[in-house]
Motif scaffolding. Structure first.
Motif, short mmCIF file in Angstrom:
data_model
loop_
_atom_site.label_atom_id
_atom_site.label_comp_id
_atom_site.label_asym_id
_atom_site.label_seq_id
_atom_site.Cartn_x
_atom_site.Cartn_y
_atom_site.Cartn_z
N VAL A 18 10.98 35.11 87.95
CA VAL A 18 10.60 34.77 86.61
C VAL A 18 10.24 33.12 86.95
CG1 VAL A 18 11.70 36.31 84.92
CG2 VAL A 18 13.09 34.24 85.98
N ASP A 19 10.80 32.65 87.92
CA ASP A 19 10.32 31.17 88.27
C ASP A 19 10.20 30.95 89.82
OD1 ASP A 19 12.69 31.34 89.36
OD2 ASP A 19 13.73 30.31 87.57
N GLY A 20 10.29 29.93 90.44
CA GLY A 20 9.91 29.85 92.14
C GLY A 20 11.10 30.66 92.81
N ARG A 21 12.18 30.84 92.18
CA ARG A 21 13.21 31.51 93.07
C ARG A 21 13.17 32.84 93.44
NH1 ARG A 21 18.22 31.20 89.56
NH2 ARG A 21 16.79 32.00 87.99
N ALA A 22 13.41 33.29 94.58
CA ALA A 22 13.53 34.85 95.03
C ALA A 22 14.64 35.26 94.61
CB ALA A 22 13.61 34.74 96.54
N LEU A 23 14.91 36.31 93.79
CA LEU A 23 16.21 36.61 93.15
C LEU A 23 16.78 37.79 93.98
CD1 LEU A 23 15.08 36.92 89.41
CD2 LEU A 23 16.55 35.16 90.60
N THR A 24 18.10 38.02 93.96
CA THR A 24 19.03 39.24 94.44
C THR A 24 18.22 40.44 93.63
OG1 THR A 24 20.64 40.11 95.09
CG2 THR A 24 20.95 38.95 93.41
N PRO A 25 18.28 41.59 94.42
CA PRO A 25 17.99 42.88 93.59
C PRO A 25 19.46 43.46 93.31
CG PRO A 25 17.99 43.30 96.17
CD PRO A 25 18.17 41.79 95.86
N GLY A 26 20.45 42.88 93.74
CA GLY A 26 21.80 43.29 93.46
C GLY A 26 22.23 43.98 94.81
N GLY A 27 23.60 44.53 94.88
CA GLY A 27 24.05 45.22 96.21
C GLY A 27 24.97 46.02 95.99
#
Lengths: 96, 493
Positions: free
Chosen positions: B146-155
């Motif tokens: 949703v912004d410049g950040r790469a997000l975790t898909p969780g784990g």
């Protein structure tokens, strides 16, 4: 509060068979202490007369005939070994 | 037909049966999508040749008629499952180069049902993590952005969740020890079910904490979860904890009728500092089930607060024992030794090089809580608390509760690297709503239920009675239909 001192951290690393450099022991001890402190909450629970869980589903462990069901796969078993010789796993010298 | 990779399992199955598409076409579409999705780092070992070979065989089987539901459907397999001749290393350096001579029971069942393995999926090392940041392959990345950040898909099943959400495969396998299927499903707008302990065989799945580990499907819809779970389930003599119970036709149970069911809302899950959005979503979920004819009641699970600390005693204790096998002798990595090093140095150097920091921490904590003098204070006490946690659930089920509704996670997906300097315990809090289910051996499912104010998916969790995945899926299906979650991540990768 449980505090893991350097000596305990060294001992735990040894028991775990993980080489930890002397310089890394203080950070390790701190991490382990934090995690253990988090577990201290369990001390609040009244567990008097409660059985420790051994199996989450009530079931009898199944038994089978005491017989050979598999075998003759030496090559398969050794296929992933870092060092295998003459049909055996090879390791550094154990006894001088 | 374009975008075959975007189909659900049910849609693809129906098109295969009607002859409108082929397994080879479906497989090629997924392989193409995988090819273009390197930035997600979801697939870490690709097996395109094997996939096309199996797809061809599946088409022949479909043409002959009577093929099982999964026949011809392309899926991803978490790296934790052993797969014959294909790298299976639990995202750990210590299993570098390991190519099993056998398949796990679950992956073999899927293979025998005709499912097409596209490759192996990224995960946290040995399934220890909630952000896929402990993998030897590097981070898997959430397709939601949703912004410049790469997000975790969780784990830990982060690669599986990312791959399903990004339509790289129609579905994937996951495993769940404390929330590792349900939390990544929630972070990616997908569905993930952890079945009752004993429903899926653990044989051939790299062990983390044997009394908690369960495999399950990660899919785009609840219907798909029903289809795939059926194919993964069943008794296996090679796992002594595998249940010898018939596997129902789960899909047939999705009738949409939950009238008269009682849904419990556990008050202890309304944790301090719960974001308003999560609380509101939870309330909306309860309303949806009420509108569908269920009775919603408040319940109490008094030992909830102690689930996380009990888990973080029991899981590392079991892991320290399970991971003792990685010694540089039988498989995987062995450290280069110095002159005069003996076998102890080989173990210590191999394990120091092969295990990442989080795995090392957990092995050491496990060793500590099992060591002389601490066994009773930590390990036995945690197992007693586990008995009480299970009893809490048994009590509410005996009082007539059919299923329990909770949030799946305390937040939406966070940025990769944002927790890097946090205390390890901060990361453990991700499992706060999911871990009780593993401790009690119950089935739990995460269903996408909405977007937060940032535009990221949020999930709700339903917890069911043991061996009643069919009824749980039925309720989850009603919740899914009512929530009407259809958002997909827009493609940036």
């Amino acid at each position: 509060m449980s505090e893991i001192d350097l000596e305990t951290a060294r001992k735990v690393a040894k028991l775990s068979r993980i080489a930890v450099a002397e310089g890394e022991l203080p950070a390790l001890a701190q991490d382990l202490s934090r995690i253990l402190n988090f577990m201290e909450e369990l001390g609040e629970v009244d567990v008097e007369g409660v059985e420790p869980m051994t199996s989450v589903t009530p079931m009898r462990l199944p038994r089978r005939i005491d017989g050979v069901t598999d075998g003759d796969i030496q090559a398969k078993i050794l296929s992933n070994a870092p060092d295998a010789r003459e049909g055996f796993f090879a390791v550094p010298k154990v006894v001088e | 037909m374009s975008d075959l990779n975007k189909l659900t399992l049910a849609e693809a199955r129906d098109l295969l049966r009607s002859g409108e598409t082929s397994s080879v076409a479906l497989t090629e579409a997924c392989l193409g999508a995988i090819e273009g999705a390197g930035a997600l780092n979801a697939f870490v070992h690709n097996t395109p040749d094997l996939a096309l070979e199996r797809a061809g065989a599946a088409d022949a089987r479909l043409a002959a008629g009577n093929a099982p539901a999964m026949c011809g459907l392309p899926i991803g397999i978490k790296d934790l499952f052993c797969t014959t001749g294909v790298a299976s290393q639990a995202a750990s350096r210590i299993l570098d180069g390991f190519r099993p001579e056998y398949d796990s029971t679950v992956s073999a069942k899927l293979r025998d049902a005709g499912a097409v393995m596209l490759g192996k999926l990224n995960m946290d090392e040995f399934a220890m993590g909630s952000s896929n940041e402990t993998s030897t392959y590097g981070n898997a990345v959430n397709p939601w952005k949703v912004d410049g950040r790469a997000l975790t898909p969780g784990g830990s099943s982060g690669g599986s969740a990312a791959a399903v959400a990004a339509d790289l495969c129609l579905a994937a396998t996951g495993t769940d020890t404390g929330g590792s299927i349900r939390q990544p499903a929630a972070f990616t707008g997908t569905v993930g079910i952890k079945p009752t302990y004993g429903r899926c065989s653990r044989w051939g799945i790299v062990a983390f904490a044997s009394s908690l580990d369960q495999a399950g499907p990660m899919t785009k819809t609840v219907r798909d979860a029903a289809i795939m779970l059926e194919a993964m389930s069943g008794h296996d003599a090679k796992d002594s904890t595998s249940a010898d119970l018939p596997v129902p036709d789960f899909e047939a149970m999705l009738t949409g009728d939950i009238r008269g069911k009682t849904i419990g809302i556990p008050r202890e899950y309304r944790i301090e500092g719960m974001p308003e959005e999560i609380a509101a979503l939870w309330d909306r979920g309860a309303d949806m089930l009420r509108d569908a004819g269920a009775k919603v009641v408040e319940i109490s699970l008094p030992h909830t607060k102690y689930a996380l600390p009990a888990y973080y005693v029991i899981a590392p204790a079991e892991a320290s024992s399970n991971l003792a096998r990685y010694d540089g002798v039988r498989y995987g990595h062995r450290a280069t030794l110095a002159a005069g090093d003996g076998i102890t140095e080989m173990y210590e150097k191999t394990r120091a090089e092969g295990f990442g920091p989080e795995v090392q921490r957990r092995v050491m904590i496990g060793t500590y809580v099992l060591s002389a003098g601490f066994y009773d204070a930590y390990y036995n006490r945690a197992r007693k608390v586990r008995t009480l946690i299970k009893r809490d659930f048994e009590t509410v089920f005996a009082e007539g509760v059919d299923a329990i509704l909770t949030p799946a996670t305390p937040s939406s997906a966070f940025g990769l690297g944002e927790m890097a300097n946090a205390d390890p315990v901060q990361m453990y809090l991700n499992d706060v709503f999911t871990v009780t289910v593993n401790l009690a051996g119950l089935p739990g499912i995460s269903v996408p239920a909405g977007l937060d104010s940032k535009g990221l998916p949020l999930g709700l969790q339903l917890i069911g009675q043991p061996w009643d995945e069919g009824e749980l899926l039925k309720t989850a299906h009603v919740l899914e239909q009512a929530a009407g979650f259809v958002a997909k991540p827009s493609k940036w990768w």
